[in-house]
Design a protein around this motif. Structure first.
Motif, mmCIF file in Angstrom:
data_model
loop_
_atom_site.group_PDB
_atom_site.id
_atom_site.type_symbol
_atom_site.label_atom_id
_atom_site.label_comp_id
_atom_site.label_asym_id
_atom_site.label_seq_id
_atom_site.Cartn_x
_atom_site.Cartn_y
_atom_site.Cartn_z
ATOM 1 N N PHE B 129 0.765 -1.122 0.012
ATOM 2 C CA PHE B 129 -0.056 0.006 0.126
ATOM 3 C C PHE B 129 1.020 1.086 0.056
ATOM 4 O O PHE B 129 2.028 1.250 0.606
ATOM 5 C CB PHE B 129 -0.923 0.080 1.202
ATOM 6 C CG PHE B 129 -1.680 -1.048 1.359
ATOM 7 C CD1 PHE B 129 -3.059 -1.088 0.771
ATOM 8 C CD2 PHE B 129 -1.455 -2.140 2.064
ATOM 9 C CE1 PHE B 129 -3.807 -2.179 0.564
ATOM 10 C CE2 PHE B 129 -2.371 -3.077 2.394
ATOM 11 C CZ PHE B 129 -3.468 -3.088 1.643
ATOM 12 N N MET B 130 0.468 2.151 -0.570
ATOM 13 C CA MET B 130 0.974 3.682 -0.450
ATOM 14 C C MET B 130 0.157 4.486 -0.264
ATOM 15 O O MET B 130 -1.149 4.519 -0.833
ATOM 16 C CB MET B 130 1.695 4.071 -2.039
ATOM 17 C CG MET B 130 2.387 5.451 -2.115
ATOM 18 S SD MET B 130 3.482 5.518 -3.582
ATOM 19 C CE MET B 130 2.349 5.458 -4.918
ATOM 20 N N LEU B 201 4.122 -0.063 -7.026
ATOM 21 C CA LEU B 201 4.000 0.934 -6.202
ATOM 22 C C LEU B 201 5.331 2.049 -6.304
ATOM 23 O O LEU B 201 5.199 3.424 -6.531
ATOM 24 C CB LEU B 201 3.839 0.884 -4.866
ATOM 25 C CG LEU B 201 2.781 -0.044 -4.254
ATOM 26 C CD1 LEU B 201 2.520 -0.125 -2.765
ATOM 27 C CD2 LEU B 201 1.603 1.042 -4.554
ATOM 28 N N TYR B 202 6.280 1.481 -6.260
ATOM 29 C CA TYR B 202 7.685 2.256 -6.395
ATOM 30 C C TYR B 202 7.734 2.749 -7.906
ATOM 31 O O TYR B 202 8.246 3.649 -8.109
ATOM 32 C CB TYR B 202 9.001 1.172 -6.485
ATOM 33 C CG TYR B 202 9.210 0.767 -5.012
ATOM 34 C CD1 TYR B 202 9.724 1.848 -3.867
ATOM 35 C CD2 TYR B 202 8.867 -0.386 -4.431
ATOM 36 C CE1 TYR B 202 9.627 1.375 -2.737
ATOM 37 C CE2 TYR B 202 9.048 -0.614 -3.080
ATOM 38 C CZ TYR B 202 9.704 0.159 -2.030
ATOM 39 O OH TYR B 202 9.869 -0.103 -0.824
ATOM 40 N N SER B 203 7.321 1.992 -8.952
ATOM 41 C CA SER B 203 7.287 2.424 -10.287
ATOM 42 C C SER B 203 6.288 3.701 -10.318
ATOM 43 O O SER B 203 6.638 4.680 -11.054
ATOM 44 C CB SER B 203 7.011 1.363 -11.140
ATOM 45 O OG SER B 203 6.737 1.827 -12.536
ATOM 46 N N VAL B 216 5.468 4.003 1.230
ATOM 47 C CA VAL B 216 5.078 2.751 0.953
ATOM 48 C C VAL B 216 4.927 1.875 2.283
ATOM 49 O O VAL B 216 5.912 2.016 2.782
ATOM 50 C CB VAL B 216 5.775 2.005 -0.208
ATOM 51 C CG1 VAL B 216 5.395 0.420 -0.123
ATOM 52 C CG2 VAL B 216 5.974 2.501 -1.591
ATOM 53 N N LEU B 217 3.820 1.646 2.569
ATOM 54 C CA LEU B 217 3.751 0.884 4.041
ATOM 55 C C LEU B 217 4.418 -0.515 3.783
ATOM 56 O O LEU B 217 4.550 -1.111 2.865
ATOM 57 C CB LEU B 217 2.070 0.771 4.370
ATOM 58 C CG LEU B 217 1.578 2.283 4.268
ATOM 59 C CD1 LEU B 217 -0.065 1.859 4.610
ATOM 60 C CD2 LEU B 217 1.788 2.914 5.413
ATOM 61 N N PRO B 218 4.805 -0.812 5.221
ATOM 62 C CA PRO B 218 5.731 -1.974 5.361
ATOM 63 C C PRO B 218 4.908 -3.049 5.037
ATOM 64 O O PRO B 218 5.593 -4.189 4.611
ATOM 65 C CB PRO B 218 6.044 -1.797 6.759
ATOM 66 C CG PRO B 218 5.416 -1.220 7.304
ATOM 67 C CD PRO B 218 4.899 -0.004 6.508
ATOM 68 N N GLU B 219 3.755 -3.258 5.232
ATOM 69 C CA GLU B 219 2.763 -4.526 5.320
ATOM 70 C C GLU B 219 3.173 -5.095 3.550
ATOM 71 O O GLU B 219 2.696 -4.412 2.576
ATOM 72 C CB GLU B 219 1.463 -4.536 5.611
ATOM 73 C CG GLU B 219 1.399 -4.744 6.950
ATOM 74 C CD GLU B 219 1.531 -3.347 7.671
ATOM 75 O OE1 GLU B 219 1.889 -2.216 6.915
ATOM 76 O OE2 GLU B 219 1.258 -3.272 8.748
#
Lengths: 396, 339
Positions: B129-130, B201-203, B216-219
């Motif tokens: 998740f972001m 998400l990173y992209s 970006v959340l850790p889960e």
């Protein structure tokens, strides 16, 4: 004609079998039926063979499986554990909602703009002309994007919502309003409304007959309004107002409770209504211009005012010209609502598309879509045909 | 007039009939037309996206080129079809494309119910998740009541529902057909959360106006093994595509790179000699030439080269190898041996 042909044939009995127009007609039609039938069979057979060859499961049983995805707007109870079939129905109802409301809005707006365009006031007629030309010539998809972005842009985040009397809230998740929850005694209020409608109908028939017989006019509008509003209101009070409201409240990220109108719906509704209204405006203008000018002059000669001439003489006659193309616009609007997929409104194409993708049942889902739009179109055109027949000029 | 129409209808019908009759293998089809039609992501930098000169780049794109190199000895003999998540499997089923390399998650239903087959995993991913930093959320478990943007017809959409249900949280999903629209909706504040595979998400974050405003959340809430897909009814083509990936992973393990592949032909290591077609008859066994792996390594590189070039630490995406490291280096990328 046929006597002549018979005579010709009798005279020249050597006319070959192939040159007989009657036989040629039957033959070519039979051939056409054969070809069309073969073509249809070929398509079905080809599809079935290919599906089997590629080991793609087929049939409609998948509709009972668990959908597992969420939908942002549902008119009937739906959750992730509901079936694919229910997800499809949720989408269908969303399509009906947005198409139905847009048809009403587009009709009202279209009539106003169409009549404005014929106004003798230069400014009013030019505004209407500009509206028609701009809106009609820009693709609907682009307009939907503009509306969606504009709707979202004008709205603040939930924590900074515009609030009206702490009852209505507007933010980029949509419009939130209190929503009534009805108690069981509400049935009496509904009964009162039904009674009011029946009484109004009877009164109107009586009033019409009385006017035809004596020329006296009863205040039909006021009595009707009083009946339809008054009786249910009275019943509401007698039954102790069996209504509770749920109010929207900010909880965490979003508002909870009340009723929520999502921005996707607002954008699609605005886009469809405004776009279709520009076409309806042209239909209305053409319809009115099709009514002979003599009719207006006759109205003037009777001493009627402009508004009355329009309402009582011109529009009723124009309707005969307006209704058939109007039906087309309604069909277009309903079909255009499928562009919803581009702005994330969960209509039947969007939810069906998700079902298609999760299950891979392309042939089945597309057949359902075709059935849905075909049925909607046939129902709309059936209704409009009935309406057209009803308002047709009665020749005496 | 009528006869003209009739011949038209007849022609169309015969065309349909002919399409039923002809059923060459995918390899024959591909060789006959001279290129591979490859389905890719229309715009996910690092995996499949056209660059500013209109050239397709990305890991999945490179995979298509590797298959073309193995088949034709030429990495350019491939044409790309950009496909949305919703269109991808139908395009493959219907034969519009020969190969789908579009960060698609390998699931049982897709592998068994759609007439398709996954050929392996070229990227091990997981859903994340972001959110905006300004929301002050540091865990996905604090997302109760949030509104979430996602793409329709993805496993993401289903995992999302599962995750919120399992953790007794409510959410509102806003689903779009195209990734671009998902991103725009998130950017304009329509939703609190954007969810997709973490690599995605990173992209995506790169494309947002202020990348640093988002975290970006850790889960990681799911397993997302992403890999190329082919039709189920052609075992030969399945083998080719599967072994192109294995060849790239084996090449990394054996230290064969685009630069040294020609010198490696002098290697005495039997494993390398078999991979490069110098011993045994592995290429012709799958319908190709024996130097099939030489060509794809020379043209496209081994797995590490492809990874580092497109999404690795030195690229804007900066993704660490993590799970995607080789099995003997702490990851789970593992290819059966060539023998």
């Amino acid at each position: 004609m046929s006597a002549v042909t018979d005579e010709v044939r009798a005279r020249d009995s050597r006319t070959s079998f192939w040159n007989d127009p009657k036989i040629r007609g039957i033959l070519s039609q039979a051939l056409l039926i054969l070809v069309v039938g073969w073509f249809a069979w070929e398509i079905i057979d080809n599809t079935v063979t290919n599906l089997q060859e590629r080991r793609i499961a087929s049939g409609y049983r998948f509709l009972e499986n668990t959908a597992g995805f969420g939908i942002v707007q549902t008119l009937i109870p739906y959750s992730e554990v509901s079936s694919y079939g229910r997800a499809f129905v949720v989408g269908l109802l969303n399509t009906l909602l947005v198409a139905g409301l847009s048809i009403v809005a587009a009709t009202l707006l279209g009539f106003v703009i169409g009549i404005m365009r014929l106004s003798k006031n230069w400014l009013i007629s030019k505004i209407a002309a500009a509206y028609v030309e701009v809106i009609r010539n820009v693709p609907l998809l682009l307009q939907l994007f503009v509306w969606y972005r504009a709707v979202l842009k004008s709205m603040p985040s939930p924590r900074e919502s515009h609030s009206f009397a702490d009852l209505f809230f507007v933010n980029n998740r949509g419009l939130y309003a209190p929503f009534p929850l009805f108690g069981s005694r509400m049935i009496w209020v509904l009964a009162a409304l039904g009674l009011a409608v029946v009484l109004t109908a009877i009164f109107n028939i009586y009033a019409k007959r009385r006017q035809e017989q004596t020329g006296q006019r009863l205040p039909r509008l006021w009595v009707s309004v009083a009946l339809i509003l008054g009786l249910p209101a009275l019943s509401l009070i007698i039954n102790g107002v069996p209504v509770n409201f749920t109010y929207p409240e900010l909880q965490g990220f979003n508002f909870v409770g009340g009723i929520n109108m999502i921005p996707e719906f607002v954008a699609l509704f605005l886009g469809l209504s405004i776009y279709t209204a520009s076409f309806i405006a042209e239909v209305v203008r053409a319809g009115i211009q099709a009514v002979s000018k003599g009719q207006t002059e006759a109205g003037n000669a009777l001493g009627l005012r402009g508004g009355s001439i329009l309402r009582l003489i011109v529009v009723p006659q124009a309707m005969r010209v307006i209704v058939p193309p109007l039906a087309n616009q309604y069909l277009n609007l309903t079909k255009n609502s499928s562009l919803a997929v581009a702005i994330g409104y969960p209509d039947v194409v969007a939810t069906g598309g998700t079902v298609l993708n999760q299950t891979g049942q392309a042939v089945e889902v597309i057949s359902l879509w075709m059935a849905v739009y075909l049925t909607l179109s046939l129902l709309t055109s059936g209704f409009m045909n009935w309406f057209n027949a009803r308002i047709a000029l009665v020749e005496r | 007039m009528k006869t003209k129409l009739l011949s038209l209808v007849l022609g169309a019908t015969l065309g349909v009939a002919a399409a039923t009759a002809a059923s060459a293998t995918t390899l024959e089809d591909v060789k006959a037309k001279g290129f591979i039609q490859c389905g890719v992501n229309p715009g996910l930098p690092g995996f499949g996206a056209p660059d500013d000169k209109g050239n397709w780049t990305g890991m999945d794109v490179d995979f298509c080129r590797a298959v073309a190199s193995a088949v034709f000895g030429d990495a350019t003999k491939v044409k790309f079809t950009p496909l949305s998540a919703k269109e991808r499997f139908t395009a493959l089923q219907s034969g519009e494309i020969d190969l789908l390399a579009r960060n698609s998650t390998w699931t049982m239903q897709r592998d068994t119910g759609l007439g398709l087959t996954f050929t392996g995993v070229n990227y091990y991913d997981g859903q994340g998740f972001m959110v905006r930093k300004s929301l002050g959320v540091d865990s996905a478990l604090k997302l109760n009541g949030a509104s979430v943007c996602t793409q329709t017809g993805t496993t993401t959409e289903l995992n999302l529902a599962d995750y919120f249900r399992a953790n007794n949280m409510t959410y509102q999903v806003v689903a779009f057909e195209n990734n671009e629209e998902v991103n725009q909706a998130y950017d304009s504040g329509r939703c609190d959360v954007l969810t997709t595979d973490q690599s995605g998400l990173y992209s995506t974050r790169l494309k947002l106006a202020n990348a640093d405003d988002h975290i970006v959340l850790p889960e990681i809430i799911s397993k997302e093994p992403l890999g190329p897909v082919v039709r189920q009814n052609d075992p030969q083509w399945f083998n080719i595509v599967k072994w192109v990936l294995f060849a790239q992973i084996n090449a990394e393990e054996l230290g064969v790179t685009a630069q040294n592949v020609m010198d490696m032909k002098n290697s005495t290591n039997p494993e390398i000699r078999r991979l490069l077609g110098l011993e045994g008859d592995f290429g012709t066994g799958i319908g190709l030439t024996n130097d099939w792996a030489v060509n794809l390594i020379k043209n496209v590189g081994n797995y590490a080269e492809v990874f580092n070039r497109n999404i690795g630490p030195d690229t804007p995406l900066g993704i660490a190898r993590g799970l995607n490291a080789l099995w003997n280096k702490g990851g789970i990328q593992y290819a059966p041996p060539v023998r």
